[in-house]
Scaffold this active site. Structure first.
Site, PDB file in Angstrom:
ATOM      1  N   ASP A  65      51.379  37.150  44.216  1.00  0.00           N
ATOM      2  CA  ASP A  65      52.326  36.698  43.020  1.00  0.00           C
ATOM      3  C   ASP A  65      53.495  36.760  43.270  1.00  0.00           C
ATOM      4  OD1 ASP A  65      53.028  35.587  40.642  1.00  0.00           O
ATOM      5  OD2 ASP A  65      51.672  37.103  39.907  1.00  0.00           O
ATOM      6  N   SER A 115      51.151  33.350  35.753  1.00  0.00           N
ATOM      7  CA  SER A 115      50.731  33.605  36.130  1.00  0.00           C
ATOM      8  C   SER A 115      48.919  32.953  35.018  1.00  0.00           C
ATOM      9  CB  SER A 115      50.861  35.116  37.071  1.00  0.00           C
ATOM     10  OG  SER A 115      51.707  35.604  37.115  1.00  0.00           O
ATOM     11  N   SER A 178      47.116  37.557  37.135  1.00  0.00           N
ATOM     12  CA  SER A 178      45.997  36.435  38.044  1.00  0.00           C
ATOM     13  C   SER A 178      44.681  37.573  38.066  1.00  0.00           C
ATOM     14  CB  SER A 178      47.303  36.647  39.059  1.00  0.00           C
ATOM     15  OG  SER A 178      48.665  36.833  38.842  1.00  0.00           O
TER      16      SER A 178
END
Ligand SMILES: *[C@@H]1O[C@H](CO)[C@@H](O)[C@H](O)[C@H]1NC(C)=O
Ligand SMILES: *[C@@H]1O[C@H](CO)[C@@H](O)[C@H](O)[C@H]1NC(C)=O
Length: 346
Positions: A65, A115, A178
């Site tokens: 990420d 995200s 995520s």
């Protein structure tokens, strides 16, 4: 953001301190034949590549990420320099993968994505709105009622429906956007616990992400941070006793999770984690920090397992399923939130 900068700063420090000793250009790089040979080798490798038409039994999806091209470049240079080279010439393991692609990561309603929308895109196959999880773009952020009927299913969910074991491992909170895109349907990525939601949203039937973690798809392995969202606001954190859980519903979600499963374990520190026998455990939840796990440089090695150790334990548990497994792994590069315990001193 702190850690993202940390990585880059380390790179710069090395450039400066090694610059005078490292300005030696390898002799062979001065000659066209060196580069021509490299080009030929790359072409032959590409021509020799045969499509793999076999069906995969197991899938592991690694997500860095915040790991854009600049971060990967910095990592490559740093690793190469630590090995004594100039750095740029170093080849990371992922540089050797036979297939490489770039993707357009925008959200349906925003150029600069987040995200939640992107996690929904790559895990559920559907581009989505900024800040929403596991919902199509028909849902609006923070609008609870707009989520009903617009849920989209993740690859983790589909793998479970086909009888595979499934897991999530993250150095962020396991309720972070995520990983959460693989198991939750939420009109807002910040609905971590019920206390993050309005009573109107709760009345309308929307549930917080931590609640969905234990009630939606049956997940075999859950490892990362995010302890505080699982416990009542009267429960003291075992590692940082002045901190408390953040739930207003007085529910201990780890107890709910254990109650509904067999051969299940909940752990919150490395000793307990190390004691888990993966051959005899079907379900493992390990939450090692109230918020996100610390960056590897800051990790308390006595209290918290590394990402590598978490992934290894996860695979050992998941691979016992003869039908195979799906594992989602996130390394958080971008947005560090300790969950109220403050930033570690360096
Ligand atoms: C929320 O979503 C519902 C259902 O899509 C819609 O009827 C309503 O107008 C939305 N509310 C707001 C404030 O946009
Ligand atoms: C804790 O939860 C209760 C409801 O169970 C609520 O009344 C109270 O305000 C909460 N306390 C804090 C500090 O949020």
């Amino acid at each position: 953001m702190a850690g993202h900068h940390t990585i880059i700063i380390i790179g710069l420090v090395l450039f400066l301190s090694l610059d005078s000793t490292l300005s030696v250009i390898p002799e062979e790089e001065k000659y066209p034949s060196f580069w021509n040979n490299k080009g030929k080798q790359a072409l032959h490798k590409a021509l020799d590549l045969k499509p793999n038409v076999r069906r995969a039994k197991n899938i592991i999806l690694f997500l860095g990420d915040g790991m854009g091209i600049a971060t990967v470049t910095a990592s490559r240079v740093l690793k190469g320099q630590l090995k004594g080279g100039n750095g740029e010439e170093y080849i990371l393991a992922m540089d050797t993968f036979p297939h490489l692609a770039l993707s357009k990561t925008y959200n349906v309603d925003q150029q600069m994505p987040d995200s939640a929308g992107t996690g929904t895109a790559y895990q559920c196959g559907v581009k989505a709105n900024y800040g929403t999880l596991g919902l199509s773009a028909s849902a609006q952020r923070k609008n609870c009622s707009s989520s009903f009927g617009n849920e989209v299913k993740s690859v983790l969910h589909r793998a479970k429906m086909e009888g595979r074991s499934v897991g999530i491992v993250s150095t962020a909170r396991v309720q972070h956007a995520s990983p959460a895109a693989s198991y939750s349907h939420s009109a807002d990525r910040n609905w971590y616990a019920d206390s993050d939601m309005t009573s109107a949203d709760l009345k309308a039937g929307c549930r917080d992400i931590a609640y969905q973690l234990v009630h939606n798809t049956d997940i075999n392995v859950i490892l990362g941070g995010g302890r505080k969202y699982m416990f009542p606001n009267t429960t003291h954190d075992p590692e940082y006793p002045s901190n408390k859980g953040s739930r207003s519903d007085n529910v201990d979600l780890t107890a709910v999770w254990l109650r509904d499963r067999e051969n299940a374990k909940y752990v919150w520190n490395k000793d307990q984690f190390d004691a888990v026998n993966p051959e005899k455990t079907d379900y493992l939840m390990g939450l090692f920090e109230p918020g996100d796990c610390r960056y590897e440089l800051d990790r308390n090695h006595k209290m918290d397992p590394s990402l590598t150790e978490m992934v290894e334990k996860a695979i050992r548990i998941l691979r016992r399923n003869p039908k195979g497994f799906y594992l989602f792994v996130e390394d958080e590069y971008c947005c560090y939130d300790t969950g109220g315990i403050g930033f570690p001193k360096r």
